[in-house]
Design an enzyme around this catalytic site. Structure first.
Site, PDB file in Angstrom:
ATOM      1  CG  HIS A 145      -0.230   6.365   4.176  1.00  0.00           C
ATOM      2  ND1 HIS A 145      -1.610   6.391   4.182  1.00  0.00           N
ATOM      3  CD2 HIS A 145       0.170   7.240   5.125  1.00  0.00           C
ATOM      4  CE1 HIS A 145      -2.018   7.238   5.118  1.00  0.00           C
ATOM      5  NE2 HIS A 145      -0.958   7.769   5.709  1.00  0.00           N
TER       6      HIS A 145
ATOM      7  CG  ASP B 108      -2.509   3.336   6.500  1.00  0.00           C
ATOM      8  OD1 ASP B 108      -2.572   2.529   5.557  1.00  0.00           O
ATOM      9  OD2 ASP B 108      -3.205   4.366   6.563  1.00  0.00           O
TER      10      ASP B 108
ATOM     11  CB  SER C  22       5.039   5.238   4.096  1.00  0.00           C
ATOM     12  OG  SER C  22       5.501   6.204   4.997  1.00  0.00           O
TER      13      SER C  22
ATOM     14  CG  ASN D  45      -1.782   1.188   1.368  1.00  0.00           C
ATOM     15  OD1 ASN D  45      -2.363   1.629   0.375  1.00  0.00           O
ATOM     16  ND2 ASN D  45      -1.908   1.754   2.558  1.00  0.00           N
TER      17      ASN D  45
HETATM   18  C1  GAR Z   1      -1.957   8.467  -3.133  1.00  0.00           C
HETATM   19  O1  GAR Z   1      -1.323   9.559  -2.517  1.00  0.00           O
HETATM   20  C2  GAR Z   1      -2.034   7.301  -2.182  1.00  0.00           C
HETATM   21  O2  GAR Z   1      -0.906   7.154  -1.391  1.00  0.00           O
HETATM   22  C3  GAR Z   1      -3.223   7.685  -1.356  1.00  0.00           C
HETATM   23  O3  GAR Z   1      -4.152   8.112  -2.313  1.00  0.00           O
HETATM   24  C4  GAR Z   1      -3.451   8.770  -3.364  1.00  0.00           C
HETATM   25  C5  GAR Z   1      -3.940   8.230  -4.690  1.00  0.00           C
HETATM   26  O4  GAR Z   1      -3.585   9.098  -5.703  1.00  0.00           O
HETATM   27  N1  GAR Z   1      -3.681   6.594  -0.573  1.00  0.00           N
HETATM   28  C6  GAR Z   1      -4.120   6.755   0.686  1.00  0.00           C
HETATM   29  O5  GAR Z   1      -4.228   7.835   1.227  1.00  0.00           O
HETATM   30  C7  GAR Z   1      -4.501   5.464   1.372  1.00  0.00           C
HETATM   31  N2  GAR Z   1      -4.711   5.691   2.771  1.00  0.00           N
HETATM   32  P1  GAR Z   1      -3.787   8.704  -7.244  1.00  0.00           P
HETATM   33  O6  GAR Z   1      -5.179   8.090  -7.391  1.00  0.00           O
HETATM   34  O7  GAR Z   1      -3.647   9.986  -7.973  1.00  0.00           O
HETATM   35  O8  GAR Z   1      -2.696   7.713  -7.575  1.00  0.00           O
END
Ligand code: GAR
Length: 197
Positions: free
Chosen positions: A109, A145, A136, A107
């Site tokens: 984050h 997480d 991360s 995942n």
């Molecule tokens: C990313 O920053 C990812 O790390 C986060 O969502 C975004 C997706 O962006 N995930 C979380 O926050 C999970 N807890 P994207 O759809 O533009 O790739």
């Protein structure tokens, strides 16, 4: 070894795009074999753009998280992935999903875990007034997480940052960490089983 990846998203999939672009290089040791989502995510359009099959397991179509997870496992297993990547999947996955795929379930984050876990990592860092946050990459376990950290890097919070400007600076770091980890796993420089032991 060429790794088969299934990538799960909820949103725009901009990190997924960078993985798809990297894997267009014939030397890149991984291929995205399917893109899945828990909703009608914008990033599913990347499937058509890059010629990758997509599937949706709508969270709201199931009576509970466990039933959704059971169908998600079935859909992901069809592709026999070596690695399942949660790249902006904004759902906690039930224990059965962790049991089915972890430690080959990772995942991204947008914070320097264990700081600011959960769905609003960027917003929470800004609200806390810290002068640095980060990105991360973790192995997914049954915590929120809290799984083993594969890689992470600091990102400064700048004066005047908004949630969106800060997130826009974190995402390229997430992409770099993700692509490097995929390379390291494929080249046997990173053993997720060992890391999660
Ligand atoms: C990313 O920053 C990812 O790390 C986060 O969502 C975004 C997706 O962006 N995930 C979380 O926050 C999970 N807890 P994207 O759809 O533009 O790739």
């Amino acid at each position: 070894m060429v790794l088969k990846l299934v990538v799960l998203i909820s949103g725009t999939g901009s990190n997924l795009r960078s993985l798809l672009e990297a894997s267009q290089d014939a030397q890149f040791p991984a291929r995205v074999v399917a893109i899945g989502a828990d909703r009608d995510a914008d990033g599913l359009a990347l499937g058509e753009e890059f010629g990758i099959p997509t599937f949706t397991v709508p969270f709201t179509a199931f009576p509970d998280r466990e039933a959704w997870g059971t169908e998600l496992i079935a859909q992901v297993r069809l592709w026999e992935p070596d690695l399942v990547i949660l790249s902006g999947l904004m759902r906690l996955v039930p224990a059965a999903v962790v049991d089915a795929f972890s430690p080959h379930l990772i995942n991204t984050h947008p914070a320097y875990l264990p700081e600011f876990p959960g769905a609003h990592g960027v917003r929470d860092a800004l609200a806390a007034g810290v002068d640095q946050t980060g990105a991360s990459l973790i192995v997914v376990d049954n915590s929120v997480d809290g799984g083993p950290i594969i890689a992470q890097e600091r990102v400064p919070v700048l004066p005047g940052d908004t949630e969106s400007s800060l997130h826009d600076r974190i995402k390229p770091v997430e992409r770099r960490l993700l692509i490097q980890a995929v390379l390291d796993i494929a080249n046997s420089h990173l053993d997720l089983k060992e890391l999660a032991r």
